[in-house]
Design an enzyme around this catalytic site. Structure first.
Site, PDB file in Angstrom:
ATOM      1  N   LYS A 234     -13.103   0.053  13.976  1.00 55.96           N
ATOM      2  CA  LYS A 234     -13.103   0.718  13.189  1.00 55.96           C
ATOM      3  C   LYS A 234     -13.455   0.750  11.537  1.00 55.96           C
ATOM      4  O   LYS A 234     -13.217  -0.438  11.288  1.00 55.96           O
ATOM      5  CB  LYS A 234     -12.011   1.062  13.871  1.00 55.96           C
ATOM      6  CG  LYS A 234     -10.865  -0.050  13.451  1.00 55.96           C
ATOM      7  CD  LYS A 234      -9.361  -0.106  14.257  1.00 55.96           C
ATOM      8  CE  LYS A 234      -8.344  -0.932  14.120  1.00 55.96           C
ATOM      9  NZ  LYS A 234      -7.194  -1.036  14.256  1.00 55.96           N
TER      10      LYS A 234
ATOM     11  N   ARG B  71       4.150   3.849  17.178  1.00 54.93           N
ATOM     12  CA  ARG B  71       3.051   4.936  16.815  1.00 54.93           C
ATOM     13  C   ARG B  71       2.722   6.043  16.898  1.00 54.93           C
ATOM     14  O   ARG B  71       3.485   7.189  16.973  1.00 54.93           O
ATOM     15  CB  ARG B  71       2.631   3.580  16.140  1.00 54.93           C
ATOM     16  CG  ARG B  71       0.660   4.253  15.223  1.00 54.93           C
ATOM     17  CD  ARG B  71       0.639   2.623  15.167  1.00 54.93           C
ATOM     18  NE  ARG B  71      -0.361   2.220  15.714  1.00 54.93           N
ATOM     19  CZ  ARG B  71      -1.458   0.953  15.249  1.00 54.93           C
ATOM     20  NH1 ARG B  71      -1.637   0.560  14.317  1.00 54.93           N
ATOM     21  NH2 ARG B  71      -2.035   1.302  16.811  1.00 54.93           N
TER      22      ARG B  71
ATOM     23  N   TYR C 175     -10.377  -7.017 -20.412  1.00 50.63           N
ATOM     24  CA  TYR C 175      -9.025  -5.986 -21.144  1.00 50.63           C
ATOM     25  C   TYR C 175      -7.996  -6.127 -20.831  1.00 50.63           C
ATOM     26  O   TYR C 175      -7.760  -7.482 -20.079  1.00 50.63           O
ATOM     27  CB  TYR C 175      -8.835  -4.541 -19.885  1.00 50.63           C
ATOM     28  CG  TYR C 175     -10.104  -3.704 -19.020  1.00 50.63           C
ATOM     29  CD1 TYR C 175     -10.397  -3.292 -20.727  1.00 50.63           C
ATOM     30  CD2 TYR C 175     -10.510  -4.197 -18.226  1.00 50.63           C
ATOM     31  CE1 TYR C 175     -11.865  -2.191 -20.788  1.00 50.63           C
ATOM     32  CE2 TYR C 175     -12.156  -2.904 -17.964  1.00 50.63           C
ATOM     33  CZ  TYR C 175     -12.820  -1.675 -18.616  1.00 50.63           C
ATOM     34  OH  TYR C 175     -13.545  -1.901 -19.272  1.00 50.63           O
TER      35      TYR C 175
ATOM     36  N   MET D  39     -13.839  -2.759 -12.862  1.00 47.25           N
ATOM     37  CA  MET D  39     -14.541  -2.435 -11.820  1.00 47.25           C
ATOM     38  C   MET D  39     -15.525  -2.510 -11.316  1.00 47.25           C
ATOM     39  O   MET D  39     -15.605  -2.663 -10.066  1.00 47.25           O
ATOM     40  CB  MET D  39     -14.405  -0.815 -12.046  1.00 47.25           C
ATOM     41  CG  MET D  39     -15.148   0.310 -11.336  1.00 47.25           C
ATOM     42  SD  MET D  39     -15.150   1.611 -11.248  1.00 47.25           S
ATOM     43  CE  MET D  39     -13.893   2.561 -12.034  1.00 47.25           C
TER      44      MET D  39
HETATM   45  C1  LIG Z   1      -6.765  -1.922  15.091  1.00 47.02           C
HETATM   46  C2  LIG Z   1      -6.514  -1.832  17.120  1.00 47.02           C
HETATM   47  C3  LIG Z   1      -6.292  -3.284  17.619  1.00 47.02           C
HETATM   48  C4  LIG Z   1      -8.090  -4.583  17.445  1.00 47.02           C
HETATM   49  O1  LIG Z   1      -5.968  -5.401  17.094  1.00 47.02           O
HETATM   50  P1  LIG Z   1      -7.133  -6.224  16.393  1.00 47.02           P
HETATM   51  O2  LIG Z   1      -5.971  -7.578  16.182  1.00 47.02           O
HETATM   52  O3  LIG Z   1      -8.075  -6.622  15.326  1.00 47.02           O
HETATM   53  O4  LIG Z   1      -7.289  -7.236  17.237  1.00 47.02           O
HETATM   54  C5  LIG Z   1      -6.037  -3.127  19.402  1.00 47.02           C
HETATM   55  N1  LIG Z   1      -5.588  -2.313  19.359  1.00 47.02           N
HETATM   56  C6  LIG Z   1      -5.740  -0.852  18.037  1.00 47.02           C
HETATM   57  C7  LIG Z   1      -4.463  -0.125  19.297  1.00 47.02           C
HETATM   58  C8  LIG Z   1      -5.716  -1.235  17.156  1.00 47.02           C
HETATM   59  O5  LIG Z   1      -5.312   0.071  17.127  1.00 47.02           O
END
Ligand SMILES: *Cc1c(COP(=O)(O)O)cnc(C)c1O
Length: 374
Positions: A40, A141, A270, A317
């Site tokens: 992701k 969650r 800056y 930037m």
């Molecule tokens: C992002 C995520 C993972 C991966 O987590 P890591 O700590 O990077 O291994 C696994 N399961 C879910 C549900 C996640 O959202």
């Protein structure tokens, strides 16, 4: 988009390190355990095309993403058959798209299924939508919160087998990266109750993120590892639990773009927040906060020829200034993350300095930086 053709700033990705990290994470488990590479957010900022290829080569059997679009991107990259699981909730109106791409969705309640069912029925899809039920054992969650709700949802899935395939169920631990195991153990109890409630169990029953894989492998019932941090080779706990088995996949380097000598009293960047105290060599680097190199890294350091060089003045930037101990020419390599001689800068060190976690540091690295495979 033209990326990195005329600019030396680059993320270098080490496929051998990634393969090593998957092997290390899998070692305590059954050798045939499934590994879903969590890619992701552009593979945690590393670059999804490069990382997906490395993960596949290293034996990952599937992928996990956060969004349906990220899953579709993997299908379009040529991963046509691997399981791809969307970990977040997808609005039910897109259930048909997910089914068409054979992408598995996470579902958190019966309502979602009841809204999606007629949409799928009407679309006349030829493969049912693959569903993993999210089980909220304490993360707070997403997911069903009781075994009874899980059973109701799983029965609904099995009663609507034209529209749905009950492919998996999973939970997520909130504290697998902490020393104290009390909360982890309460989640584990809830997870065991969920497993006991469902008969028969679906194909994928999974609970292990990186932290659970690395530190709780004895306790966690799982037949899939969802590997993010550990696969990328950074410590999922920051530095709370020690971890020396992993190798960083990412290095970030650039080159000096400009160099000058300033006099005592001269100011840099800056706000004129930095004042040279002596005659000093100041170099300018072609990287800034638009690349995800955070503005609050001011005062931290990089590596030049195996030596630390301080970041002086505000990070801008696109450009950042450092103070050199001696003149170095334009074109000199500068390491921002990684090894240079006998020194190294880790993602944990950058994160600690910026009062955040390595996850946030890596996901900030923008697509403006080119990715290079070592
Ligand atoms: C992002 C995520 C993972 C991966 O987590 P890591 O700590 O990077 O291994 C696994 N399961 C879910 C549900 C996640 O959202």
């Amino acid at each position: 988009m033209v990326v990195g053709v005329h600019r030396p700033t680059k993320l270098i990705l080490d496929g051998q390190a990634l393969a090593h990290n998957i092997a290390v994470s899998k070692a305590p488990f059954d050798e045939n355990i499934d590994v879903f590479a969590v890619v992701k957010a552009n593979a945690y900022g590393h670059g999804v095309a490069e990382i997906a290829k490395m993960a596949k080569a290293a034996g990952a059997t599937g992928f996990a993403v956060a969004l349906l679009d990220e899953g579709i991107e993997l299908r379009e990259l040529g991963y046509t058959d691997e399981p791809i699981l969307v970990l977040g909730i997808t609005p039910s109106e897109w259930a048909v798209d997910a089914a068409k791409y054979r992408i598995s969705l996470t579902v958190g309640d019966l309502d979602w299924l009841q809204v999606a069912q007629p949409l799928l029925a009407r679309a006349g899809i030829n493969t049912p939508l693959r569903v993993h039920m999210g089980v909220d054992t304490g993360m707070g969650r997403i997911g069903v919160r009781t075994p009874a709700d899980l059973v109701t949802a799983s029965q609904y899935l099995r009663n609507h087998a034209t529209e749905f395939e009950f492919e998996g169920m999973f939970t997520h631990f909130a504290t697998a990266d902490e020393e104290n195991k009390d909360y982890f153990e309460s989640q584990l109890g809830n997870w065991q109750a969920a497993i006991n409630a469902v008969k028969p169990l679906p194909r994928f029953v999974h609970a292990a993120n990186s932290a659970a894989s690395l530190w709780r492998s004895k306790e966690v019932p799982t037949n899939v590892l969802r590997l993010g941090a550990a696969m990328y080779g950074f410590n999922p706990s920051g530095d709370v639990l020690p971890e020396s088995r992993l190798q960083p996949v990412m290095s970030l380097t650039t080159e000096i773009a400009f160099v000058k000598q300033v006099a005592a009293g001269d100011k840099v960047s800056y706000g004129a927040t930095y004042t040279a105290t002596d005659e000093e060599w100041i170099a300018t680097l072609p990287i800034g906060y638009a690349d995800g190199f955070l503005r609050r890294m001011q005062g931290f350091h990089v590596l030049v020829n195996g030596e630390y060089a301080d970041i002086v003045g505000r990070v801008t930037m696109d450009q950042t200034m450092i103070r050199l101990s001696a003149y170095q020419p334009v074109g000199t390599t500068v390491t921002i993350v990684g090894q240079d001689g006998d020194k190294s800068l880790t993602l944990s060190e950058l994160a600690n300095y910026a009062a955040t976690i390595p996850y946030e540091i890596v996901t900030d690295f923008s697509t403006r930086i080119k990715r290079e495979v070592k």
